[in-house]
Motif scaffolding. Structure first.
Motif, PDB file in Angstrom:
ATOM      1  N   GLY A 114       0.818  -1.208   0.000  1.00 44.59           N
ATOM      2  CA  GLY A 114       0.000   0.000   0.000  1.00 44.59           C
ATOM      3  C   GLY A 114       0.852   1.259   0.000  1.00 44.59           C
ATOM      4  O   GLY A 114       2.048   1.227  -0.266  1.00 44.59           O
ATOM      5  N   TYR A 115       0.199   2.388   0.311  1.00 45.60           N
ATOM      6  CA  TYR A 115       0.864   3.688   0.242  1.00 45.60           C
ATOM      7  C   TYR A 115       0.646   4.476   1.518  1.00 45.60           C
ATOM      8  O   TYR A 115      -0.361   4.329   2.191  1.00 45.60           O
ATOM      9  CB  TYR A 115       0.300   4.518  -0.923  1.00 45.60           C
ATOM     10  CG  TYR A 115       0.503   3.888  -2.272  1.00 45.60           C
ATOM     11  CD1 TYR A 115       1.708   4.036  -2.929  1.00 45.60           C
ATOM     12  CD2 TYR A 115      -0.503   3.148  -2.872  1.00 45.60           C
ATOM     13  CE1 TYR A 115       1.910   3.460  -4.171  1.00 45.60           C
ATOM     14  CE2 TYR A 115      -0.315   2.566  -4.111  1.00 45.60           C
ATOM     15  CZ  TYR A 115       0.890   2.730  -4.756  1.00 45.60           C
ATOM     16  OH  TYR A 115       1.092   2.160  -5.977  1.00 45.60           O
ATOM     17  N   GLU A 116       1.611   5.340   1.818  1.00 48.73           N
ATOM     18  CA  GLU A 116       1.468   6.351   2.858  1.00 48.73           C
ATOM     19  C   GLU A 116       1.407   7.687   2.143  1.00 48.73           C
ATOM     20  O   GLU A 116       2.305   8.022   1.364  1.00 48.73           O
ATOM     21  CB  GLU A 116       2.658   6.340   3.810  1.00 48.73           C
ATOM     22  CG  GLU A 116       2.773   5.080   4.614  1.00 48.73           C
ATOM     23  CD  GLU A 116       4.022   5.054   5.476  1.00 48.73           C
ATOM     24  OE1 GLU A 116       3.964   4.411   6.528  1.00 48.73           O
ATOM     25  OE2 GLU A 116       5.036   5.653   5.082  1.00 48.73           O
ATOM     26  N   GLN A 117       0.354   8.441   2.395  1.00 48.96           N
ATOM     27  CA  GLN A 117       0.164   9.718   1.718  1.00 48.96           C
ATOM     28  C   GLN A 117       0.394  10.865   2.694  1.00 48.96           C
ATOM     29  O   GLN A 117      -0.019  10.787   3.840  1.00 48.96           O
ATOM     30  CB  GLN A 117      -1.247   9.810   1.153  1.00 48.96           C
ATOM     31  CG  GLN A 117      -1.567   8.702   0.192  1.00 48.96           C
ATOM     32  CD  GLN A 117      -3.031   8.662  -0.189  1.00 48.96           C
ATOM     33  OE1 GLN A 117      -3.856   9.341   0.390  1.00 48.96           O
ATOM     34  NE2 GLN A 117      -3.347   7.846  -1.166  1.00 48.96           N
ATOM     35  N   SER A 118       1.053  11.917   2.212  1.00 44.70           N
ATOM     36  CA  SER A 118       1.300  13.102   3.024  1.00 44.70           C
ATOM     37  C   SER A 118       1.178  14.336   2.139  1.00 44.70           C
ATOM     38  O   SER A 118       1.481  14.291   0.949  1.00 44.70           O
ATOM     39  CB  SER A 118       2.694  13.080   3.633  1.00 44.70           C
ATOM     40  OG  SER A 118       2.836  12.011   4.527  1.00 44.70           O
ATOM     41  N   THR A 119       0.783  15.432   2.737  1.00 51.65           N
ATOM     42  CA  THR A 119       0.639  16.688   2.004  1.00 51.65           C
ATOM     43  C   THR A 119       2.004  17.326   1.770  1.00 51.65           C
ATOM     44  O   THR A 119       2.858  17.334   2.649  1.00 51.65           O
ATOM     45  CB  THR A 119      -0.256  17.660   2.798  1.00 51.65           C
ATOM     46  OG1 THR A 119      -1.539  17.058   2.960  1.00 51.65           O
ATOM     47  CG2 THR A 119      -0.412  18.983   2.090  1.00 51.65           C
ATOM     48  N   ILE A 120       2.186  17.863   0.576  1.00 55.28           N
ATOM     49  CA  ILE A 120       3.361  18.671   0.254  1.00 55.28           C
ATOM     50  C   ILE A 120       2.880  20.099   0.056  1.00 55.28           C
ATOM     51  O   ILE A 120       1.922  20.334  -0.689  1.00 55.28           O
ATOM     52  CB  ILE A 120       4.062  18.173  -1.024  1.00 55.28           C
ATOM     53  CG1 ILE A 120       4.661  16.793  -0.795  1.00 55.28           C
ATOM     54  CG2 ILE A 120       5.123  19.167  -1.487  1.00 55.28           C
ATOM     55  CD1 ILE A 120       5.280  16.180  -2.032  1.00 55.28           C
ATOM     56  N   GLN A 121       3.539  21.054   0.715  1.00 55.64           N
ATOM     57  CA  GLN A 121       3.209  22.467   0.561  1.00 55.64           C
ATOM     58  C   GLN A 121       4.434  23.220   0.073  1.00 55.64           C
ATOM     59  O   GLN A 121       5.506  23.102   0.665  1.00 55.64           O
ATOM     60  CB  GLN A 121       2.722  23.070   1.871  1.00 55.64           C
ATOM     61  CG  GLN A 121       1.411  22.503   2.340  1.00 55.64           C
ATOM     62  CD  GLN A 121       0.892  23.199   3.589  1.00 55.64           C
ATOM     63  OE1 GLN A 121       1.613  23.894   4.279  1.00 55.64           O
ATOM     64  NE2 GLN A 121      -0.375  23.000   3.875  1.00 55.64           N
ATOM     65  N   ILE A 122       4.249  23.971  -0.992  1.00 57.03           N
ATOM     66  CA  ILE A 122       5.304  24.830  -1.519  1.00 57.03           C
ATOM     67  C   ILE A 122       4.812  26.258  -1.361  1.00 57.03           C
ATOM     68  O   ILE A 122       3.793  26.632  -1.941  1.00 57.03           O
ATOM     69  CB  ILE A 122       5.627  24.486  -2.989  1.00 57.03           C
ATOM     70  CG1 ILE A 122       6.090  23.027  -3.089  1.00 57.03           C
ATOM     71  CG2 ILE A 122       6.675  25.437  -3.542  1.00 57.03           C
ATOM     72  CD1 ILE A 122       6.319  22.546  -4.506  1.00 57.03           C
ATOM     73  N   GLY A 123       5.525  27.052  -0.570  1.00 55.80           N
ATOM     74  CA  GLY A 123       5.096  28.405  -0.219  1.00 55.80           C
ATOM     75  C   GLY A 123       5.230  29.405  -1.354  1.00 55.80           C
ATOM     76  O   GLY A 123       5.690  29.092  -2.458  1.00 55.80           O
ATOM     77  N   LYS A 124       4.872  30.641  -1.058  1.00 59.55           N
ATOM     78  CA  LYS A 124       4.924  31.729  -2.043  1.00 59.55           C
ATOM     79  C   LYS A 124       6.362  32.095  -2.371  1.00 59.55           C
ATOM     80  O   LYS A 124       7.245  32.014  -1.526  1.00 59.55           O
ATOM     81  CB  LYS A 124       4.202  32.959  -1.494  1.00 59.55           C
ATOM     82  CG  LYS A 124       2.722  32.755  -1.308  1.00 59.55           C
ATOM     83  CD  LYS A 124       2.062  33.990  -0.763  1.00 59.55           C
ATOM     84  CE  LYS A 124       0.563  33.747  -0.605  1.00 59.55           C
ATOM     85  NZ  LYS A 124      -0.117  34.911  -0.057  1.00 59.55           N
ATOM     86  N   GLU A 125       6.562  32.517  -3.629  1.00 64.04           N
ATOM     87  CA  GLU A 125       7.857  33.013  -4.093  1.00 64.04           C
ATOM     88  C   GLU A 125       8.975  31.981  -3.951  1.00 64.04           C
ATOM     89  O   GLU A 125      10.107  32.317  -3.607  1.00 64.04           O
ATOM     90  CB  GLU A 125       8.247  34.295  -3.344  1.00 64.04           C
ATOM     91  CG  GLU A 125       7.242  35.420  -3.446  1.00 64.04           C
ATOM     92  CD  GLU A 125       7.176  36.064  -4.831  1.00 64.04           C
ATOM     93  OE1 GLU A 125       8.114  35.906  -5.628  1.00 64.04           O
ATOM     94  OE2 GLU A 125       6.157  36.714  -5.108  1.00 64.04           O
TER      95      GLU A 125
END
Length: 175
Positions: A114-125
């Protein structure tokens, strides 16, 4: 099964068709904007002025949010198995891999674990250099430059910094 069929028909096929039709045209600002405009309805959220170069591949595009004035370089791969949030004024160089899920090891198998899912966040600029890999659960804070060829496996906490290396670490503050 019907969910998989719906996903293929409504999210995968249209993106492939857009890429195939526009592959014959050069990578230049007007064509990149057309490609971004045609892909816009398939994203979870998409701001103004999205530019997508040729051979950019999205999986689970319905889990990817994109802000205003985003540029995605050619031959990049963005996997939205978990959630991917790309903020305003972000430049993503060519050949970048953004993977929001990873295999997990269960019952003595990786292949079928199976898979482990996590959020990726790339900020401004943020500027992500070419051939960079961004792994699940990473938060790249506002005003960060990611050096080309880096593997980002941990979040950075200092704005206005340069991060890079394998694995990526802070190389310079106050750029």
């Amino acid at each position: 099964m019907w969910r998989k069929i719906k996903n293929i028909l409504f999210y995968h096929w249209p993106i492939h068709l857009i890429n195939i039709v526009l592959l014959l045209l050069p990578d230049c600002m007007p064509v990149n904007k057309v490609r971004g405009t045609l892909m816009k309805p398939f994203f979870k959220r998409c701001g103004r002025n999205l530019q997508v170069c040729s051979n950019v591949y999205f999986t689970h595009i319905e889990n990817i949010s994109v802000g205003d004035n985003v540029f995605i370089g050619r031959n990049s791969w963005i996997g939205g198995y978990g959630e991917v949030i790309i903020s305003d004024n972000v430049m993503i160089g060519p050949g970048v891999l953004i993977a929001s899920a990873n295999h997990k090891y269960t019952n003595e198998t990786i292949r079928f674990g199976g898979y482990e899912q996590s959020t990726i966040q790339i900020g401004k600029e943020v500027w992500v250099g070419g051939n960079t890999s961004i792994l699940p659960g990473v938060n790249i804070i506002n005003n960060t430059v990611v050096a080309a060829g880096s593997v980002v496996n941990k979040s950075n906490l200092t704005p206005y910094s340069l991060i890079g290396g394998v694995p990526a670490k802070e190389l310079k503050k106050s750029i």
